[in-house]
Design an enzyme around this catalytic site. Structure first.
Site, PDB file in Angstrom:
ATOM      1  N   ARG A 106     -79.231 -17.077 -14.261  1.00 33.62           N
ATOM      2  CA  ARG A 106     -79.917 -17.177 -12.963  1.00 33.62           C
ATOM      3  C   ARG A 106     -81.138 -18.065 -13.173  1.00 33.62           C
ATOM      4  O   ARG A 106     -82.000 -17.755 -14.003  1.00 33.62           O
ATOM      5  CB  ARG A 106     -80.353 -15.792 -12.467  1.00 33.62           C
ATOM      6  CG  ARG A 106     -81.114 -15.820 -11.134  1.00 33.62           C
ATOM      7  CD  ARG A 106     -81.575 -14.422 -10.751  1.00 33.62           C
ATOM      8  NE  ARG A 106     -82.401 -14.448  -9.561  1.00 33.62           N
ATOM      9  CZ  ARG A 106     -81.958 -14.290  -8.318  1.00 33.62           C
ATOM     10  NH1 ARG A 106     -80.679 -14.100  -8.100  1.00 33.62           N
ATOM     11  NH2 ARG A 106     -82.785 -14.321  -7.293  1.00 33.62           N
ATOM     12  N   HIS A 133     -75.028 -19.716  -4.790  1.00 30.97           N
ATOM     13  CA  HIS A 133     -75.249 -18.284  -5.090  1.00 30.97           C
ATOM     14  C   HIS A 133     -73.920 -17.543  -4.884  1.00 30.97           C
ATOM     15  O   HIS A 133     -73.776 -16.739  -3.968  1.00 30.97           O
ATOM     16  CB  HIS A 133     -76.330 -17.735  -4.164  1.00 30.97           C
ATOM     17  CG  HIS A 133     -76.939 -16.445  -4.621  1.00 30.97           C
ATOM     18  ND1 HIS A 133     -76.555 -15.798  -5.774  1.00 30.97           N
ATOM     19  CD2 HIS A 133     -77.908 -15.661  -4.047  1.00 30.97           C
ATOM     20  CE1 HIS A 133     -77.261 -14.686  -5.905  1.00 30.97           C
ATOM     21  NE2 HIS A 133     -78.087 -14.583  -4.880  1.00 30.97           N
ATOM     22  N   GLN A 136     -73.435 -13.551  -4.595  1.00 29.30           N
ATOM     23  CA  GLN A 136     -73.888 -13.025  -3.295  1.00 29.30           C
ATOM     24  C   GLN A 136     -72.795 -13.156  -2.247  1.00 29.30           C
ATOM     25  O   GLN A 136     -72.655 -12.303  -1.361  1.00 29.30           O
ATOM     26  CB  GLN A 136     -75.147 -13.774  -2.846  1.00 29.30           C
ATOM     27  CG  GLN A 136     -75.720 -13.312  -1.511  1.00 29.30           C
ATOM     28  CD  GLN A 136     -76.436 -11.987  -1.595  1.00 29.30           C
ATOM     29  OE1 GLN A 136     -77.269 -11.787  -2.464  1.00 29.30           O
ATOM     30  NE2 GLN A 136     -76.115 -11.063  -0.693  1.00 29.30           N
ATOM     31  N   ASP A 229     -82.464 -16.013   5.625  1.00 29.61           N
ATOM     32  CA  ASP A 229     -83.042 -15.869   4.297  1.00 29.61           C
ATOM     33  C   ASP A 229     -84.500 -16.315   4.390  1.00 29.61           C
ATOM     34  O   ASP A 229     -84.922 -16.888   5.397  1.00 29.61           O
ATOM     35  CB  ASP A 229     -82.249 -16.738   3.298  1.00 29.61           C
ATOM     36  CG  ASP A 229     -82.648 -16.487   1.852  1.00 29.61           C
ATOM     37  OD1 ASP A 229     -83.327 -15.482   1.575  1.00 29.61           O
ATOM     38  OD2 ASP A 229     -82.277 -17.308   0.986  1.00 29.61           O
ATOM     39  N   CYS A 270     -80.001 -11.651   2.469  1.00 29.66           N
ATOM     40  CA  CYS A 270     -79.754 -11.428   1.041  1.00 29.66           C
ATOM     41  C   CYS A 270     -80.931 -10.770   0.330  1.00 29.66           C
ATOM     42  O   CYS A 270     -80.784 -10.342  -0.821  1.00 29.66           O
ATOM     43  CB  CYS A 270     -79.351 -12.728   0.350  1.00 29.66           C
ATOM     44  SG  CYS A 270     -80.512 -14.074   0.586  1.00 29.66           S
ATOM     45  N   ARG A 315     -73.731  -5.898  -3.728  1.00 34.69           N
ATOM     46  CA  ARG A 315     -73.941  -6.820  -4.843  1.00 34.69           C
ATOM     47  C   ARG A 315     -73.385  -6.228  -6.135  1.00 34.69           C
ATOM     48  O   ARG A 315     -72.752  -6.919  -6.940  1.00 34.69           O
ATOM     49  CB  ARG A 315     -75.435  -7.121  -5.036  1.00 34.69           C
ATOM     50  CG  ARG A 315     -76.100  -7.984  -3.992  1.00 34.69           C
ATOM     51  CD  ARG A 315     -75.535  -9.360  -3.863  1.00 34.69           C
ATOM     52  NE  ARG A 315     -75.440 -10.089  -5.128  1.00 34.69           N
ATOM     53  CZ  ARG A 315     -76.466 -10.643  -5.783  1.00 34.69           C
ATOM     54  NH1 ARG A 315     -77.690 -10.556  -5.303  1.00 34.69           N
ATOM     55  NH2 ARG A 315     -76.275 -11.303  -6.904  1.00 34.69           N
TER      56      ARG A 315
END
Length: 327
Positions: A106, A133, A136, A229, A270, A315
Site C-alpha cells: 500500500r 484500489h 476496495q 471519497d 470508502c 473489506r
C-alpha cells in the site's frame, strides 16, 4: 476458477467472470465466519504487509483475514523497510518472496506494486496505489450485491475527484460488471481519457455504460448508488484543500442528492469521511474555511441509506477471498 499464483494489482488484469468469482467467494467466506465455521486452511503460511501509506481498514482487514486463514503476518510500516531507499524494489521483492507466501503493498505509484509482482515469485496484492484500489472494489461490489441482489444494470454514481484510485477503480469495476457508471464532478476532475476509452470498450461487451457529467441533477437522477471519497488524497499537500473545497463543494453528497436518486438508493464511502468535526483534520478545515462537513453531510452519512459500515466490514471478507483464491 483457478487464480492460484496470480497477483491482484488492478481489475484490468481480471475478466468479468473472475471478478464475479471473487465477489461470490467473499460472500461464502463471510457466511462461514458468521457461522463460526473454521477456515484456517493456510496454517504455516506467512504474508508480509508493506505500508508506505498507513490505513485502519486495509491493515486490519489483511491481518484479521490472514489470522482467520491460519497465517502469520509481518507488518512493515513506512519506516520498517528499506524499499526504494537503500534497497531497490526488485531486490526487496526477491528477498521477501523467499521468506513469505504473499506480499501486500500500500503506497504510491502503481509501477511500484507492478515491479514487486514482477520479481517476488509469490502473489502480490495491491492495498492501494495512486492509480488503483482493487481490494476496495471487491468489498464495494459485494456490498452492492448484498443490498440489491444483483450488479448488472445498477446505476452507480461517483461524486468528487474522479481522477485517482477510487474514481479509476470504480469505473473499471462497473464496466467489467455490466453496471452504469457516472462520474459526476467538475470536468477538471474527470478520469483520464485513455482509461475512459478502455472502460467504454469493455462496457460495449458487458452492457455497461460510462457517463461523465458536470450536472448534479442529471447525473444523480434515479441512481441506485451514490458514492464519494475525501477531496484530498493521502500524500497530497495541504495547499490543495482550498482549491478542492471551492471546486468540489457543488458535488457534496447531501440530502438533496439522495432525494434525487431512487428511493431505494444507498450511500457509500470508502472511509475515512469528513462528515463532522470529530477529527483533527475536520477541526483544522473548520478553523481555516468555516466548514462543518465536506464531501458528505452528517445527515446523509448517519442516515438510513448509508451502508458505509457494512462496506467497511466487507473489506475484511473480500481481502480474505483474494488471498484465499491466489494462495
Amino acid at each position: 476458477m483457478n487464480l492460484k499464483g496470480r497477483s491482484f494489482l488492478k481489475l484490468k488484469d481480471f475478466t468479468s467472470e473472475e471478478i464475479k468469482y471473487l465477489i461470490e467467494l467473499s460472500a461464502d467466506l463471510k457466511a462461514k465466519k458468521k457461522k463460526g465455521a473454521a477456515h484456517d486452511v493456510f496454517k504455516g503460511k506467512n504474508i508480509a504487509l508493506i505500508f508506505e501509506k498507513t490505513s485502519t481498514r486495509t491493515r486490519c482487514s489483511f491481518e484479521v483475514a490472514a489470522y482467520d486463514l491460519g497465517m502469520h503476518v509481518t507488518y512493515l510500516d513506512p519506516s520498517g523497510s528499506q524499499i526504494g531507499k537503500k534497497e531497490s524494489i526488485a531486490d526487496t521483492a526477491r528477498v521477501l518472496g523467499r521468506m513469505f507466501d504473499g506480499i501486500e503493498y500500500r503506497g504510491f505509484g502503481q509501477e511500484i506494486v507492478e515491479e514487486l509482482a514482477k520479481h517476488a515469485g509469490v502473489p502480490v496484492w495491491n492495498g492501494l496505489t495512486n492509480e488503483f484500489h482493487p481490494t476496495q472494489m471487491i468489498a464495494d461490489m459485494l456490498t452492492v450485491q448484498e443490498k440489491f441482489g444483483h450488479l448488472e444494470g445498477i446505476k452507480f454514481v461517483y461524486m468528487g475527484d474522479a481522477r485517482y484510485n477510487m474514481g479509476n477503480s470504480l469505473m473499471v469495476a462497473c464496466a467489467k460488471l455490466g453496471m452504469d457508471f457516472v462520474a459526476c464532478t467538475s470536468r477538471k476532475y474527470f478520469p483520464e481519457q485513455p482509461l475512459v476509452d478502455y472502460c467504454k470498450e469493455v462496457a460495449a461487451e458487458t452492457g455497461a455504460s460510462i457517463t461523465l457529467t458536470e450536472d448534479v441533477q442529471e447525473g444523480t437522477k434515479d441512481a441506485d448508488v451514490i458514492y464519494t471519497d475525501v477531496w484530498v488524497s493521502m500524500g497530497e499537500p495541504d495547499e490543495v484543500w482550498e482549491e478542492r473545497i471551492r471546486e468540489l463543494t457543488p458535488y457534496q453528497v447531501n440530502q438533496a442528492v439522495m432525494e434525487n436518486a431512487k428511493e431505494s438508493a444507498v450511500f457509500m464511502h470508502c472511509l475515512p469521511a469528513f462528515h463532522d468535526l470529530k477529527t483533527t483534520i475536520g477541526q483544522q478545515i473548520h478553523q481555516k474555511f468555516g466548514l462543518t462537513e465536506m464531501e458528505v453531510t452528517d445527515e446523509v452519512f448517519e442516515g438510513s441509506q448509508s451502508v458505509v459500515f457494512d462496506e467497511a466490514e466487507n473489506r475484511m471478507h473480500s481481502i480474505k477471498a483474494i488471498m484465499y483464491a491466489t494462495l
